[in-house]
Design an enzyme around this catalytic site. Structure first.
Site, PDB file in Angstrom:
ATOM      1  N   GLU A 296       0.842  -1.212   0.000  1.00 45.00           N
ATOM      2  CA  GLU A 296       0.000   0.000   0.000  1.00 45.00           C
ATOM      3  C   GLU A 296       0.869   1.252   0.000  1.00 45.00           C
ATOM      4  OE1 GLU A 296      -2.826  -0.818  -0.810  1.00 45.00           O
ATOM      5  OE2 GLU A 296      -2.756  -2.905  -0.127  1.00 45.00           O
ATOM      6  N   HIS A 299       2.183   1.984  -3.450  1.00 44.72           N
ATOM      7  CA  HIS A 299       1.167   2.549  -4.342  1.00 44.72           C
ATOM      8  C   HIS A 299       1.220   4.074  -4.379  1.00 44.72           C
ATOM      9  CE1 HIS A 299      -1.295  -0.491  -6.158  1.00 44.72           C
ATOM     10  NE2 HIS A 299      -1.748  -1.019  -5.050  1.00 44.72           N
ATOM     11  N   GLU A 318      -1.208  -2.424 -10.242  1.00 44.96           N
ATOM     12  CA  GLU A 318      -1.151  -3.589  -9.360  1.00 44.96           C
ATOM     13  C   GLU A 318       0.010  -4.532  -9.686  1.00 44.96           C
ATOM     14  OE1 GLU A 318      -2.470  -3.485  -6.687  1.00 44.96           O
ATOM     15  OE2 GLU A 318      -4.204  -2.167  -6.910  1.00 44.96           O
TER      16      GLU A 318
HETATM   17  N1  TRP Z   1      -6.015  -1.498  -4.496  1.00 43.28           N
HETATM   18  C1  TRP Z   1      -6.081  -2.439  -3.416  1.00 43.28           C
HETATM   19  C2  TRP Z   1      -4.702  -3.060  -3.316  1.00 43.28           C
HETATM   20  O1  TRP Z   1      -4.282  -3.772  -4.149  1.00 43.28           O
HETATM   21  C3  TRP Z   1      -7.088  -3.516  -3.638  1.00 43.28           C
HETATM   22  C4  TRP Z   1      -8.408  -3.321  -2.997  1.00 43.28           C
HETATM   23  C5  TRP Z   1      -8.644  -3.062  -1.721  1.00 43.28           C
HETATM   24  C6  TRP Z   1      -9.671  -3.480  -3.590  1.00 43.28           C
HETATM   25  N2  TRP Z   1      -9.989  -3.060  -1.486  1.00 43.28           N
HETATM   26  C7  TRP Z   1     -10.627  -3.306  -2.610  1.00 43.28           C
HETATM   27  C8  TRP Z   1     -10.093  -3.764  -4.850  1.00 43.28           C
HETATM   28  C9  TRP Z   1     -11.980  -3.417  -2.863  1.00 43.28           C
HETATM   29  C10 TRP Z   1     -11.444  -3.867  -5.122  1.00 43.28           C
HETATM   30  C11 TRP Z   1     -12.377  -3.693  -4.131  1.00 43.28           C
HETATM   31  O2  TRP Z   1      -3.965  -2.791  -2.467  1.00 43.28           O
HETATM   32 ZN    ZN Z   2      -2.499  -2.938  -4.866  1.00 43.18          ZN
END
Ligand code: TRP
Ligand code: ZN
Length: 853
Positions: A296, A299, A318
């Site tokens: 995280e 990101h 991702e």
């Molecule tokens: N972007 C998040 C990650 O990869 C993924 C994620 C978290 C997500 N909660 C979600 C994707 C709910 C779809 C729905 O760290």
């Molecule tokens: Zn992610």
């Protein structure tokens, strides 16, 4: 119907309008939260189209345009506003019921706290908006709530103002200086314990770090905080990337659909990836926390500063961020063990997805429900594609490519092509053929044959590649495959160690000057996500297990040895009705167990034998009952043959206090408990004297896996001790669900009434229901169809409560292609039952309809 509901990458169009700024005002009340959203809207280009905003499950209170009541129409959830203005202010008031929101998307409640989840398309459950990642706006957020119940009011960016209001309420105002897509918006309001710290960036900027956890859990937040600081330091040293706000917050909530979410400056985490102390969390949990906190955090640059143009590009952020978190874990811990874990995910799960009805390229071309595409293909195969780029370019050129990517695209919403282009331009390496990895679905098969000519001393390798059989636009075109190769001589010395560039359907490579036929280590360290087809002899595998210079290759050889032995016995059983284990296999394992030079953590991996589902993945079709018999036979025979060596290693590791020793010790215990009830005493004493969760759970797993007499008693003791600690109870639920006994389904049904279980909490559902479907292979696939029917009953319930979770649990039920016709018919009948549901969610519809097609 599916075609109508699907959205296509080829139809992408830039938005008709842009929203550059939004002021949100939340008045938080459990059943009637009011949200006012004031947006600055700009028309893009010259056209007369109306402004069409996304919305989902909203109660609309009012719409005003430049301060005046506006004319609008509503259809299919969308709000359409016709206006001739090119620039205006829009104020929309909506009302929400967060207490009734069990989907855990948008604004919802977790254990009395308000929180949000907006990725992928959850922001439209908060207000009407251009809910697409290529609309980047600046956010101002004001939150108002009861002060006693919700002392912390959090959102993205910097805290600008706070104050008290009448009737025991208070407010907080936040401002995020970075324009962001709506999916990165977050809000939290609640009462927490708070762990604070500070990180000083390499340009000497102090950043306040905060981890918020449920009251009473402060002592379990230290590891997450330490992981955050390590992540920040690592991203500076390896990628040259620094944090960009004055504050970084992590909030842990128990009701969460996924692992965690990278909202700008305010990450929201599943408690599973934050809370840990040594009595309640295993070494594996500790590792998971470090890698998700890292993921995280990483990101912030790969996802937030540069984001996706549209959701088809999800792997842009991702795949790249998984690659980055894998590198983080590998730089901090054992590179080989981390690589093995990543390879297992691809071979056991991603290959299965690729050969099932949901097969898609890492950049999908059509989507019905975006939540269904947060997959092992987009994430983990996506990371393998980035890893191949890294292999082809090398670290220096790869980092030059990253630098070019940020220089070009900081603050933008871009495509996977933009990323590859930056890599190509910075490195000078032609990546035109490589781009096919983004558009081809399925797993290519690489077949290798070799020959040695003793007179000339020449060794020849012929490598052919066949794209997967699944249909996609570029089917048939050969891929650019980095193929890592090591050649070993009879003494185990490395003769050749290099990466071959495989680019054609068929290619030959020659190696001169050899005195004898070498043993090849092929596709070493899994240098490309393909299926390797080469007829290894037992001697060759034994040689690789002993001598390959890569630890990963040694592990791979061990997996091949056992898998081959199991498949050989499946065939023996069908032909002669008898089974036999080649003594060289047991001998090789005894050698590995005794090898004092082998890292104990690597040996633990070698001893973690292939699961039934991993074996199913290796075959085209499977006779499950024969496979079960052969697998149990091979594992039991191996365990008996290695008993003395295992016991010696167990005793030796038992005195050491480190994760690698615990992993090896528990692997040995698992094998020993198969051998004879004599070793039950070891299990009991480890359980009773354990001063950490890894050892306690290791003993319980051994008792559960081997159905030892003490099993029920230990399970009861564990429950009595931990019934008030949900994350620990999840481990207990998962063990209950994976018990390989016929009564297990009745037991699980009874456990759905357990006070610690709830269908509305995804962690509990994944533990009890999800583990049964995904990990209790023999019972889930029972011939009497009771496993399928039970899961289907659960899916009916989850379909209305939480469609996202339902669509994850269903995975083993749609991967039906490899099973016999009787089982397939039973699975289809269950899928038909789901398809007939009057309120079937898009999430399940997409998967069920594809499986039945
Ligand atoms: N972007 C998040 C990650 O990869 C993924 C994620 C978290 C997500 N909660 C979600 C994707 C709910 C779809 C729905 O760290
Ligand atoms: Zn992610």
């Amino acid at each position: 119907m599916s075609q109508q509901m699907a959205k296509f990458l080829k139809d992408y169009q830039a938005p008709d309008f842009n929203i550059t700024h939004i002021s949100l005002n939340f008045n938080l009340e459990a059943a009637a939260t009011r949200v006012s959203a004031r947006s600055r809207v700009l028309r893009s280009g010259e056209h007369g189209a109306p402004l069409v905003l996304d919305g989902d499950d909203l109660t609309l209170i009012s719409v005003r345009l430049n301060g005046q009541p506006a004319e609008f129409s509503q259809a299919q959830g969308q709000l359409s506003i016709a206006t001739a203005l090119n620039e205006f202010e829009l104020e929309i008031v909506t009302q929400l019921d967060p207490a009734a929101n069990s989907s855990l998307e948008g604004l919802y409640m977790s254990d009395g706290a308000y929180c949000t989840q907006c990725e992928a398309e959850g922001f439209r459950r908060i207000t009407y908006f251009l809910d697409r990642p290529d609309v980047l706006a600046r956010y101002d957020v004001r939150i108002e709530a009861d002060k006693q119940l919700f002392p912390f009011l959090l959102s993205n960016g910097n805290l600008m103002d706070t104050g008290d209001l009448a009737e025991g309420r208070h407010y907080a105002c936040w401002q995020d200086p970075f324009p962001k897509p709506a999916y990165l918006f977050a809000l939290v309001a609640g009462d927490f314990d708070l762990l604070e710290d500070e990180f000083v960036t390499r340009s000497q900027r102090p950043v306040k770090l905060q981890v918020f956890v449920d009251k009473g859990n402060l002592h379990k937040a230290d590891h997450a905080m330490a992981s955050l600081k390590k992540s920040m330091a690592w991203d500076e040293s390896r990628f040259g990337l620094e944090y960009d706000l004055d504050i970084y917050m992590i909030v842990a909530v128990d009701f969460f659909n996924m692992g965690a979410m990278e909202n700008k400056g305010l990450n929201i985490f599943n408690t599973k990836y934050v809370l840990a102390d040594k009595m309640t969390a295993t070494d594996e949990d500790y590792h998971g926390i470090e890698s998700v906190v890292g993921h995280e955090y990483f990101h912030n640059w790969t996802g937030n500063r540069v984001t996706c143009r549209d959701w088809f590009q999800l792997s842009l952020k991702e795949g790249l961020t998984v690659f980055r978190d894998q590198e983080f874990s590998s730089d901090l811990g054992s590179r080989a063990v981390n690589r093995i874990h990543a390879i297992k995910v691809i071979k056991n799960q991603q290959f299965a997805e690729d050969s099932g009805p949901m097969a898609h390229p890492i950049r999908p071309e059509s989507v019905i429900e975006m939540n269904n595409f947060y997959t092992v293909t987009v994430y983990n195969k996506g990371a393998e594609v980035i890893r191949m780029l890294h292999t082809l370019l090398g670290e220096a050129a790869f980092q030059a490519g990253m630098k070019c990517y940020f220089e070009r695209h900081d603050g933008q919403a871009v495509t996977c092509d933009d990323f590859v282009q930056a890599m190509q331009d910075a490195s000078g390496v032609d990546l035109s053929q490589f781009r096919l990895w983004y558009s081809q679905a399925g797993t290519p098969v690489v077949t290798v044959s070799d020959s040695f000519d003793a007179t000339s001393g020449r060794y020849s390798l012929k490598i052919t590649q066949q794209p997967s059989s699944s249909v996609n636009a570029d089917a048939g075109q050969p891929l650019h495959i980095p193929f890592a190769l090591e050649l070993l001589d009879a003494q185990g010395r490395s003769l050749v160690n290099r990466v071959l560039d495989v680019k054609e359907s068929q290619q030959s490579f020659e190696f001169e000057g050899l005195t004898q036929a070498p043993v090849p280590s092929l596709l070493q360290d899994f240098s490309a996500p393909v299926k390797l087809n080469y007829d290894f002899s037992i001697e060759q595998l034994v040689h690789l297990l002993r001598f390959a210079s890569s630890e990963v290759a040694r592990w791979e050889a061990s997996v091949s040895l056992v898998s081959q032995a199991i498949w050989h016995n499946v065939a023996q059983l069908q032909r002669h009705g008898s089974m036999l284990l080649d003594p060289r296999v047991a001998e090789a394992f005894r050698g590995a167990i005794l090898d004092a030079d082998l890292d104990p953590a690597l040996l633990a991996e070698i001893l973690s034998l292939p699961s039934a589902s991993a074996l199913i993945e290796q075959a085209e079709s499977v006779e499950l009952d024969a496979l079960a018999l052969a697998r149990e036979f091979v594992l039991d025979t191996l365990a008996v043959a290695c008993e003395d060596e295992l016991l010696a290693r167990y005793r030796e590791q038992a005195s050491l206090d480190c994760a690698a020793a615990r992993a090896l010790k528990n692997a040995c215990l698992g094998w020993l408990s198969r051998v004879s009830p004599v070793h039950e005493a070891l299990v009991l004493s480890q359980f009773n004297t354990a001063d950490n969760m890894t050892d306690a759970l290791g003993a319980l797993q051994a008792a559960n896996g081997a159905e030892l007499d003490c099993r029920d008693e230990l399970m009861a003791a564990f429950e009595a001790k931990w019934h008030d600690t949900p994350l620990v109870m999840d481990k207990w639920f998962a063990l209950q669900a994976t018990q390989n006994v016929p009564e297990v389904i009745d037991r699980i049904k009874a456990l759905t009434q357990h006070p610690g279980f709830s269908f509305s909490n995804p962690n509990r559902v994944r533990s009890l229901i999800g583990s049964f479907a995904a990990a209790n292979t023999y019972q889930f696939h029972r011939m009497d169809a009771k496993g399928y029917e039970f899961i289907t009953d659960c899916l009916v319930e989850l379909n209305s409560l939480n469609p996202q979770v339902a669509a994850r649990i269903i995975t083993p039920l749609i991967q039906l292609g490899k099973f016999d016709s009787a089982r397939q018919a039973s699975m289809r009948a269950c899928l038909q039952r789901l398809l007939a549901l009057p309120d079937l969610s898009k999430d399940l519809f997409e998967k069920v309809s594809k499986a039945l097609a």
